[in-house]
Design an enzyme around this catalytic site. Structure first.
Site, PDB file in Angstrom:
ATOM      1  N   ARG A  27      25.041  14.680  46.673  1.00 22.75           N
ATOM      2  CA  ARG A  27      23.713  14.830  46.050  1.00 22.75           C
ATOM      3  C   ARG A  27      23.438  13.750  45.003  1.00 22.75           C
ATOM      4  O   ARG A  27      22.709  13.992  44.046  1.00 22.75           O
ATOM      5  CB  ARG A  27      23.547  16.207  45.413  1.00 22.75           C
ATOM      6  CG  ARG A  27      23.561  17.354  46.399  1.00 22.75           C
ATOM      7  CD  ARG A  27      22.202  17.517  47.061  1.00 22.75           C
ATOM      8  NE  ARG A  27      22.277  18.385  48.215  1.00 22.75           N
ATOM      9  CZ  ARG A  27      21.957  19.683  48.196  1.00 22.75           C
ATOM     10  NH1 ARG A  27      21.526  20.240  47.116  1.00 22.75           N
ATOM     11  NH2 ARG A  27      22.038  20.377  49.295  1.00 22.75           N
ATOM     12  N   ARG A  31      18.114  15.454  41.929  1.00 19.17           N
ATOM     13  CA  ARG A  31      17.310  15.849  40.768  1.00 19.17           C
ATOM     14  C   ARG A  31      17.881  15.487  39.409  1.00 19.17           C
ATOM     15  O   ARG A  31      17.177  15.602  38.406  1.00 19.17           O
ATOM     16  CB  ARG A  31      17.034  17.353  40.835  1.00 19.17           C
ATOM     17  CG  ARG A  31      15.993  17.690  41.889  1.00 19.17           C
ATOM     18  CD  ARG A  31      16.045  19.147  42.239  1.00 19.17           C
ATOM     19  NE  ARG A  31      17.340  19.439  42.837  1.00 19.17           N
ATOM     20  CZ  ARG A  31      17.729  20.648  43.222  1.00 19.17           C
ATOM     21  NH1 ARG A  31      16.930  21.671  43.050  1.00 19.17           N
ATOM     22  NH2 ARG A  31      18.904  20.829  43.770  1.00 19.17           N
ATOM     23  N   ARG A  40       9.394  13.476  43.057  1.00 16.67           N
ATOM     24  CA  ARG A  40       9.220  14.855  43.531  1.00 16.67           C
ATOM     25  C   ARG A  40       7.963  15.511  42.965  1.00 16.67           C
ATOM     26  O   ARG A  40       7.435  16.457  43.536  1.00 16.67           O
ATOM     27  CB  ARG A  40      10.452  15.699  43.174  1.00 16.67           C
ATOM     28  CG  ARG A  40      11.512  15.709  44.218  1.00 16.67           C
ATOM     29  CD  ARG A  40      11.130  16.554  45.433  1.00 16.67           C
ATOM     30  NE  ARG A  40      11.480  17.964  45.243  1.00 16.67           N
ATOM     31  CZ  ARG A  40      10.601  18.931  45.183  1.00 16.67           C
ATOM     32  NH1 ARG A  40       9.328  18.675  45.279  1.00 16.67           N
ATOM     33  NH2 ARG A  40      11.008  20.175  45.007  1.00 16.67           N
ATOM     34  N   ASP A  76      18.426  16.469  55.141  1.00 17.71           N
ATOM     35  CA  ASP A  76      18.974  17.809  54.920  1.00 17.71           C
ATOM     36  C   ASP A  76      19.751  18.230  56.158  1.00 17.71           C
ATOM     37  O   ASP A  76      19.534  17.677  57.243  1.00 17.71           O
ATOM     38  CB  ASP A  76      17.861  18.817  54.622  1.00 17.71           C
ATOM     39  CG  ASP A  76      18.444  20.101  54.046  1.00 17.71           C
ATOM     40  OD1 ASP A  76      18.746  20.119  52.837  1.00 17.71           O
ATOM     41  OD2 ASP A  76      18.624  21.077  54.800  1.00 17.71           O
ATOM     42  N   TYR A 151      22.150  29.673  58.173  1.00 14.86           N
ATOM     43  CA  TYR A 151      20.714  29.657  57.851  1.00 14.86           C
ATOM     44  C   TYR A 151      19.875  30.195  59.001  1.00 14.86           C
ATOM     45  O   TYR A 151      18.877  30.889  58.792  1.00 14.86           O
ATOM     46  CB  TYR A 151      20.267  28.241  57.473  1.00 14.86           C
ATOM     47  CG  TYR A 151      20.795  27.835  56.122  1.00 14.86           C
ATOM     48  CD1 TYR A 151      20.226  28.337  54.957  1.00 14.86           C
ATOM     49  CD2 TYR A 151      21.894  26.987  55.996  1.00 14.86           C
ATOM     50  CE1 TYR A 151      20.730  28.011  53.706  1.00 14.86           C
ATOM     51  CE2 TYR A 151      22.402  26.641  54.754  1.00 14.86           C
ATOM     52  CZ  TYR A 151      21.813  27.151  53.613  1.00 14.86           C
ATOM     53  OH  TYR A 151      22.315  26.835  52.383  1.00 14.86           O
TER      54      TYR A 151
END
Ligand code: CP3
Length: 342
Positions: A27, A31, A40, A76, A151
């Site tokens: 990552r 963020r 974003r 992703d 998922y």
């Protein structure tokens, strides 16, 4: 021009000696970077991940600040699933429009549509490779079949995935069929990524740990092994990451791969002692340590470098970097790794 095989990251994957250990962070394009947060504010995560241009911009973003040894393409684990007709959104994790809950749901899945096998990711890899410096490796990735199934069946990320575990108990044949489809598709996807410029690929098995070892052996191993073997036969170096699954560590170490990537719960020194003759290791500073600031980060990094033999060690965190991480802690980590032999 550097020969690609001289990239630190690739040497470490092959357990060859390097002037220093390579470093990248899961990552790393995310963020904790103010410039990512600014982008974003203008675009949804899905917009960033489905545009080859924006995904390339984000992939390269951390390199303006930090000399990491590998870039990982910004995408992703859900990105290739439109090829199976699966619709999803993010809030912030994946939300699947129509979860798979029965044998009929699995049978209804269409034959893979290769035109929808994340063409934006393939394009972003090509563009990223052109922009990256020659000594930086480029990584592709996919979700492991079981983590993707988590998922698809649960419909979203839920603690301990009870719907998934119930499905595994009540519909083992349907689960088997689903994992087989995912495994074949992910093998194709990783090979495509390699052809587009990915030097190596990481398989993320983030939710590996929710089953007991005997159930993992019975239901999951054959599919993960098939994915890894197919990719390995195509000559693609494989990094296998498992999260929150110390009870499965030895089972994963028996799977075909070049690098065992572990989370912070694992004794990585012991892992290297046991498997270092045939596997490189990657990891494994606790991402939360970086929240403790640069001094705590430096101390943890020094302990890691001291404990783990340099040959065949790729430095990383034990899971993704947390959004609230101070940039100073990342600087301290990079400095400590770069200065080891200085
Ligand atoms: O590592 C990187 O820098 C590359 C990009 C990357 C993303 N997701 C971007 C992302 C990678 C390698 C992934 C893999 C991924 N996605 C995994 C495996 C790794 C892991 O974390 O265990 C999983 C389980 C997912 C599913 C997923 N996607 C979750 C659980 C979330 C929400 C959690 C979170 O971090 O907010 C996402 C969304 C997502 N994927 C974000 C990013 C940068 C956050 C999006 C945003 O709001 O900006």
């Amino acid at each position: 021009m550097t020969n690609p095989i001289d990239r630190l990251m690739l040497k470490a994957i092959q357990r060859e000696p390097t002037p220093r250990r390579p470093l990248w962070i899961m990552r790393q394009a995310g963020r904790y970077l103010p410039e990512y947060r600014a982008l974003r504010a203008k675009h949804s995560f899905k917009d960033l991940a489905t545009s080859a241009e924006l995904a390339t911009e984000v992939t390269l973003m951390p390199f303006e600040r930090f000399a990491f040894d590998a870039a990982i393409v910004f995408a992703d684990i859900m990105s290739p699933l439109p090829a199976l007709g699966i619709e999803f959104d993010f809030a912030p994790g994946p939300i699947v429009a129509q979860p798979i809950r029965s044998a009929a749901d699995v049978e209804k899945l269409p034959e893979p549509d290769r035109d929808k096998l994340a063409p934006e990711v393939i394009a972003a890899l090509k563009m990223s490779r052109m922009a990256l410096s020659e000594d930086t490796a480029l990584l592709g990735f996919c979700g492991a079949p079981w983590t993707l199934a988590a998922y698809l069946v649960e419909g979203k990320g839920v603690k301990d995935f009870p719907t998934l575990r119930a499905f595994a108990a009540s519909e083992p044949d349907a689960l088997d069929a689903l994992l087989a489809k995912l495994s074949a598709l992910m093998a194709e996807y990783l090979i495509l990524q390699h052809k587009a410029g990915a030097d190596a690929v990481q398989i993320f098995d983030s939710w590996a740990g929710v089953l007991a070892l005997p159930d993992w052996e019975r239901l999951i191993r054959p599919h993960l092994e098939s994915l890894l073997s197919t990719v390995g036969a195509a000559g693609v170096p494989r990094i296998l990451f498992l999260q929150n699954a110390p009870h499965l560590m030895d089972a994963y170490a028996s799977l075909p791969c070049e690098v065992l990537a572990c989370d912070w719960r694992i004794d990585i020194k012991g892992l290297q002692k046991q498997y270092g003759d045939t596997r490189a290791v990657q990891g494994n500073i606790d991402p939360a340590v970086l929240l403790g600031g640069p001094e705590a980060t430096r101390a943890a990094a020094e302990r890691l470098l001291e404990a783990v033999e340099p040959i065949g060690h790729i430095v990383n965190l034990g899971h993704g970097i947390l959004p609230q991480t101070p940039l100073e802690s990342v600087e301290a980590l990079v400095e400590t790794v770069h200065n080891e032999n200085a």
